[in-house]
Design a protein around this motif. Sequence first.
Motif, PDB file in Angstrom:
ATOM      1  N   GLY A 137     -88.698 -71.732  -4.919  1.00 23.15           N
ATOM      2  CA  GLY A 137     -87.711 -70.669  -4.957  1.00 23.15           C
ATOM      3  C   GLY A 137     -87.113 -70.455  -6.338  1.00 23.15           C
ATOM      4  O   GLY A 137     -87.338 -71.234  -7.273  1.00 23.15           O
ATOM      5  N   ALA A 138     -86.309 -69.395  -6.447  1.00 22.13           N
ATOM      6  CA  ALA A 138     -85.780 -68.980  -7.752  1.00 22.13           C
ATOM      7  C   ALA A 138     -84.383 -69.499  -8.053  1.00 22.13           C
ATOM      8  O   ALA A 138     -83.833 -69.190  -9.109  1.00 22.13           O
ATOM      9  N   LEU A 139     -83.788 -70.284  -7.146  1.00 18.56           N
ATOM     10  CA  LEU A 139     -82.454 -70.829  -7.397  1.00 18.56           C
ATOM     11  C   LEU A 139     -82.556 -72.255  -7.929  1.00 18.56           C
ATOM     12  O   LEU A 139     -83.167 -73.117  -7.295  1.00 18.56           O
ATOM     13  N   PHE A 140     -81.932 -72.491  -9.067  1.00 18.30           N
ATOM     14  CA  PHE A 140     -81.950 -73.808  -9.695  1.00 18.30           C
ATOM     15  C   PHE A 140     -80.637 -74.508  -9.335  1.00 18.30           C
ATOM     16  O   PHE A 140     -79.798 -74.780 -10.195  1.00 18.30           O
ATOM     17  N   ILE A 141     -80.476 -74.760  -8.054  1.00 18.47           N
ATOM     18  CA  ILE A 141     -79.247 -75.324  -7.518  1.00 18.47           C
ATOM     19  C   ILE A 141     -79.569 -76.661  -6.873  1.00 18.47           C
ATOM     20  O   ILE A 141     -80.325 -76.725  -5.903  1.00 18.47           O
ATOM     21  N   GLY A 176     -86.802 -64.236  -4.875  1.00 18.34           N
ATOM     22  CA  GLY A 176     -88.215 -64.410  -4.602  1.00 18.34           C
ATOM     23  C   GLY A 176     -88.712 -65.754  -5.104  1.00 18.34           C
ATOM     24  O   GLY A 176     -87.985 -66.740  -5.155  1.00 18.34           O
ATOM     25  N   MET A 177     -89.973 -65.766  -5.530  1.00 24.53           N
ATOM     26  CA  MET A 177     -90.584 -66.961  -6.073  1.00 24.53           C
ATOM     27  C   MET A 177     -90.950 -66.721  -7.539  1.00 24.53           C
ATOM     28  O   MET A 177     -91.617 -65.730  -7.855  1.00 24.53           O
ATOM     29  N   PRO A 178     -90.536 -67.598  -8.446  1.00 22.96           N
ATOM     30  CA  PRO A 178     -90.853 -67.391  -9.857  1.00 22.96           C
ATOM     31  C   PRO A 178     -92.329 -67.147 -10.136  1.00 22.96           C
ATOM     32  O   PRO A 178     -92.675 -66.375 -11.034  1.00 22.96           O
ATOM     33  N   ALA A 179     -93.209 -67.792  -9.370  1.00 27.68           N
ATOM     34  CA  ALA A 179     -94.650 -67.618  -9.602  1.00 27.68           C
ATOM     35  C   ALA A 179     -95.071 -66.156  -9.500  1.00 27.68           C
ATOM     36  O   ALA A 179     -96.056 -65.743 -10.126  1.00 27.68           O
ATOM     37  N   GLN A 180     -94.318 -65.361  -8.736  1.00 30.72           N
ATOM     38  CA  GLN A 180     -94.634 -63.941  -8.599  1.00 30.72           C
ATOM     39  C   GLN A 180     -94.486 -63.186  -9.918  1.00 30.72           C
ATOM     40  O   GLN A 180     -95.040 -62.096 -10.073  1.00 30.72           O
ATOM     41  N   PHE A 181     -93.728 -63.766 -10.854  1.00 25.99           N
ATOM     42  CA  PHE A 181     -93.472 -63.092 -12.123  1.00 25.99           C
ATOM     43  C   PHE A 181     -94.496 -63.446 -13.205  1.00 25.99           C
ATOM     44  O   PHE A 181     -94.415 -62.929 -14.318  1.00 25.99           O
ATOM     45  N   LYS A 182     -95.432 -64.302 -12.889  1.00 27.57           N
ATOM     46  CA  LYS A 182     -96.413 -64.704 -13.900  1.00 27.57           C
ATOM     47  C   LYS A 182     -97.207 -63.518 -14.455  1.00 27.57           C
ATOM     48  O   LYS A 182     -97.447 -63.454 -15.670  1.00 27.57           O
ATOM     49  N   PRO A 183     -97.618 -62.558 -13.628  1.00 29.64           N
ATOM     50  CA  PRO A 183     -98.323 -61.399 -14.203  1.00 29.64           C
ATOM     51  C   PRO A 183     -97.501 -60.656 -15.251  1.00 29.64           C
ATOM     52  O   PRO A 183     -98.060 -60.130 -16.222  1.00 29.64           O
ATOM     53  N   HIS A 184     -96.183 -60.611 -15.066  1.00 24.56           N
ATOM     54  CA  HIS A 184     -95.329 -59.958 -16.063  1.00 24.56           C
ATOM     55  C   HIS A 184     -95.371 -60.710 -17.387  1.00 24.56           C
ATOM     56  O   HIS A 184     -95.470 -60.101 -18.463  1.00 24.56           O
TER      57      HIS A 184
END
Length: 344
Positions: free
Chosen positions: A283-287, A204-212
């Motif tokens: 995106g969530a891949l640091f490639i 997914g997108m890391p920004a989606q995890f900010k609420p967590h």
Amino acid sequence: MELGIGMFGDLAIDKNTGKIQDTGEKLREILEEVKLADEVGLDVFGMGEHHRPDYAVSSPEILLAAAASVTKNIKLMSTVTVLSSSEPVNVYQNFSTIDQISGGRAEIGVGRGSFIESFPLFGYNLKDYDALFEEKLDLLLKINTQEKVSWKGTLRPPMVNQTVYPRAVNNGQLPIWIAVGGTPESILRAAKLGLPLILAIIGGMPAQFKPHMDFYKEQYLKHGHDPAKMQLGIHSHTFVSDNEAICDGYFENYAAQMDRIGSSRGWAPYTKHQFNGGRSKDGALFIGDPSAVTDKILHMHELFGITRFIAHMDVGAPDHKLMMKSIELFGTKVAPEIRKALQK
């Protein structure tokens, strides 16, 4: 912010013959890679626990003990120990032994486990999935803070004035991180206990995890813990190369492993479109090349206020030489730029 390398010990599988890489060869490669991570000045090395034919490491503690003997400064942690199907006394003893060997560099990352093979393997009932973790975490935390332990639960025999040795270097205490995949109940548990949190962001997108992350911070403070001691980390799939063809070609390794896992979970085949989306800015891949990876990690720091980033680098078992180069670039190109930026 601490920067580290994480691995699960993925074994290479020949796509034509199906032959799986020799486990001993893989373990020796991992130790060379950990040694290099230490030499290039990275802060942390994490090793996962799995009980499947496509992974080399079922006991992170043994691999980390071996790593302690070939490193000097890097912290050594499990990412993760599946505490629900482990014995807390033995977990503490194993990691306190690593701590003694390494001169105080051992840490424990505990989680409930996204794979469930260890439960029937060690005789645990999956219906106790949540209860096992809560009870065993409670016991592990008590052992970590008390040399003489009295404790009573419902799923394990009690302990009555029993001692657990050897003790860890720092007054008998080891850093214990809670590793989560985004379950609010797990995040709340870590916050209430004031334990460091590491969040796996692999899709997914890391920004989606900010609420967590915001929820953790809110609950951490609500339960009276010192904000100066708050530690937050993320653990994400990473690969660094200054050759775009190598980064693009890594899709073959990555997709093969995603499909092996997904075949038992009902996932659709992993696509190049997903891979490219993960590599994009959001995106969530640091490639990518060192500059691109640096920018994305700095964005994570800005977005979440993280204190630790663990680059999970061996998904799909990239070639050992490419892994060594990725670690070298992460330590000599990415890490210095991040540290420089955060000193401003």
